[in-house]
Design an enzyme around this catalytic site. Structure first.
Site, short mmCIF file in Angstrom:
data_model
loop_
_atom_site.label_atom_id
_atom_site.label_comp_id
_atom_site.label_asym_id
_atom_site.label_seq_id
_atom_site.Cartn_x
_atom_site.Cartn_y
_atom_site.Cartn_z
N GLY A 166 54.07 14.14 -25.01
CA GLY A 166 53.81 12.65 -25.26
C GLY A 166 54.55 11.92 -26.41
N SER A 167 54.03 11.01 -27.11
CA SER A 167 54.56 10.16 -27.98
C SER A 167 54.95 11.14 -29.28
CB SER A 167 53.75 9.13 -28.36
OG SER A 167 53.41 8.17 -27.33
N THR A 168 54.32 12.39 -29.54
CA THR A 168 54.96 13.19 -30.62
C THR A 168 56.46 13.18 -30.53
OG1 THR A 168 54.25 15.11 -29.53
CG2 THR A 168 52.68 14.32 -30.91
N LYS A 185 58.47 11.26 -29.69
CA LYS A 185 59.25 9.95 -30.25
C LYS A 185 60.18 10.04 -31.59
CE LYS A 185 56.50 6.75 -27.66
NZ LYS A 185 55.23 5.79 -27.73
#
Length: 485
Positions: A220-222, A224
């Site tokens: 997920g957004s980790t 990014k």
């Protein structure tokens, strides 16, 4: 007559040669297999006549596995695990026919058969004393390990927590939930052990699997922070204040689909890189990945260790951003979706690499090996794995991750008097199904002592759980324990 004698002599020499070759083959090539063969009753009894070394943590202060003298001449020594479930996946178990975790990985030190212990083994043989193994002291922080386990298991979650010292690579916590009690698997009774193992193996929640290192999940957004790292590394003029397009919806090339932000939220159309990471906008990071291209994204990921096979000394399943496909797939990969799959250990390494100003250290679990006489046989020396980003880029990433905790989605990881840097993640699994929840962090940001990754498996903490709500508080507790706050 002489010819007959010669033929007999040649035949004898040939048979002698074959005999020696067979002895050598059995002793060198087949020895390990024969020793571990379930039909080898002698080997079975021999396993329990070794005063096996202990497994400890906190420089020998906490006992995780110990050997007890039973006084029974057949099963002289028994194995016990005083701390049980919180440490089970790291310590493992010593069973009649097998072993796992550190019990297996460091088995030759523990049973005294390692080449480093040849002199000690010879002394025991001459003196007639039972063979005695070396003790293995782990890098784990016992208090933080117990807290991580309690936070996960106490609320019925499935997942993993990994914490590291970013400056050395020493693993401070490695918890996987659900867990198991290793004591029933260490009995000198094959039938009971097999029954206990089968029950665990059939459990639908798979308690024998180490979710920290043996399974991978969409980050997920980790992820990014890795996309941001690639973006900053690609152009030295960029920084946290670089302004990006941040549309509410991003058309995906060659499809009739558009990527939206989490829950359809708006990022205002334009945002700085710092703002985009703080509120975790999807669209600018997806565009970044497409602009950079697959090769640059894969190269940046590899710099953090993604794709590498690691031995800590437990075997770690490699993480992977997935195969090269099209631009639309790369957009999803860049926000931690699609075929992007990470272990919790790998995401802890990402946080640790940023904390250590761009240098990723090789993770390890063994602090030192201590001989039966208390002398140090070996100790782990920290090693650099790679330079993931420049110190300047690491500083920019740290600035952004601090903002995530102070003003964004990671505020539940805040520690009084300590600057925490972090990033939340909520990874979709299947349409209409719950998401995985993640949080990565390190602290203190000015002089990092601990980096952590928390992973909560989809569906184990409610249908709308997010990394900021359920994973960040666990990271908070673990960091506080490591820092002694």
């Amino acid at each position: 007559m002489n010819g007959t004698l010669k033929r007999i002599a040649v035949a004898c020499l040939l048979m002698f040669g074959l005999l020696m070759a067979n002895v050598t083959y059995l002793g060198a090539v087949k020895a390990e297999g024969l020793r571990n063969d379930s039909r080898n009753v002698r080997a079975f009894y021999a396993r329990y006549n070794v005063d096996r070394g202990w497994i400890t943590a906190d420089n020998g202060k906490v006992t995780l596995a110990k050997t007890v003298d039973t006084g029974d001449s057949t099963y002289r020594f028994a194995r016990e695990y005083p701390e049980g479930k919180p440490f089970a996946h790291v310590v493992g178990f010593f069973a009649p026919e097998s072993s796992s975790g550190m019990e297996g990985a460091e088995g030759r030190y523990l049973d005294g058969s390692h080449p480093d212990m040849v002199v000690r083994r010879a002394v025991d043989l001459i003196s007639g004393k039972p063979a005695k193994g070396a003790s293995v002291d782990l890098t784990l922080n016992a208090e933080a390990q117990k807290i991580a386990y309690k936070d996960l298991a106490g609320t019925g979650k499935r997942g993993a927590v990994v914490a590291m010292n970013p400056k050395t690579g020493a693993i401070l916590t490695m918890v996987s939930v659900p867990s198991y009690d290793p004591n029933p698997l260490a009995l000198a009774d094959k039938a009971k052990v097999n029954d206990a193992y089968r029950k665990l193996d059939k459990d639908k929640d798979k308690p024998l699997l180490n979710r920290a290192i043996n399974l991978t999940y969409a980050p997920g957004s980790t992820f990014k922070v890795i996309t941001a790292a690639a973006y900053l590394q690609d152009d030295a003029s960029r920084n946290a204040n670089t302004v990006l397009d941040a549309p509410d919806s991003l058309p995906l090339p060659n499809t009739n689909l558009s990527l939206k932000n989490y829950h359809g939220e708006s990022c205002g159309g334009r945002a700085t890189l710092l703002e985009a990471l703080t509120i975790s906008c999807n669209t600018p990071f997806a565009q970044m990945g497409m602009d950079l291209g697959y090769d640059k994204m894969k190269k940046q990921a590899a710099k953090f260790g993604i794709g590498s096979s690691l031995e800590i000394p437990l075997s770690v399943h490699p993480s992977d951003i997935g195969p090269e496909e099209d631009k639309a797939a790369l957009a999803m990969t860049s926000i931690g979706q699609r075929s992007n799959q990470m272990t919790p250990l790998q995401m802890a390494m990402v946080a640790a690499g940023i904390a250590n100003r761009g240098t990723v250290m090789k993770p390890y679990l063994v602090n030192k090996i201590v001989g039966p006489d208390g002398s140090e046989i070996d100790a782990t020396r920290p090693k650099e794995l790679d330079e993931a980003v420049s110190p300047e880029v690491a500083d920019e990433l740290t600035k952004m991750m601090i903002n995530v905790v102070q003003r964004g989605t990671g505020n539940r990881a805040q520690l009084p008097g300590v600057t925490v840097a972090g990033k939340t993640g909520t990874a979709e699994t299947e349409p209409g199904k719950p998401s995985h929840a993640w949080f990565i962090a390190f602290a203190p940001a000015e002089d990092p002592q601990v980096a952590v990754a928390v992973f909560i498996e989809a569906g184990s903490a409610g249908n709308d759980a997010t990394g900021g709500v359920i994973a960040a508080p666990i990271a908070h507790d673990v960091m506080r324990a490591v820092l002694g706050r």
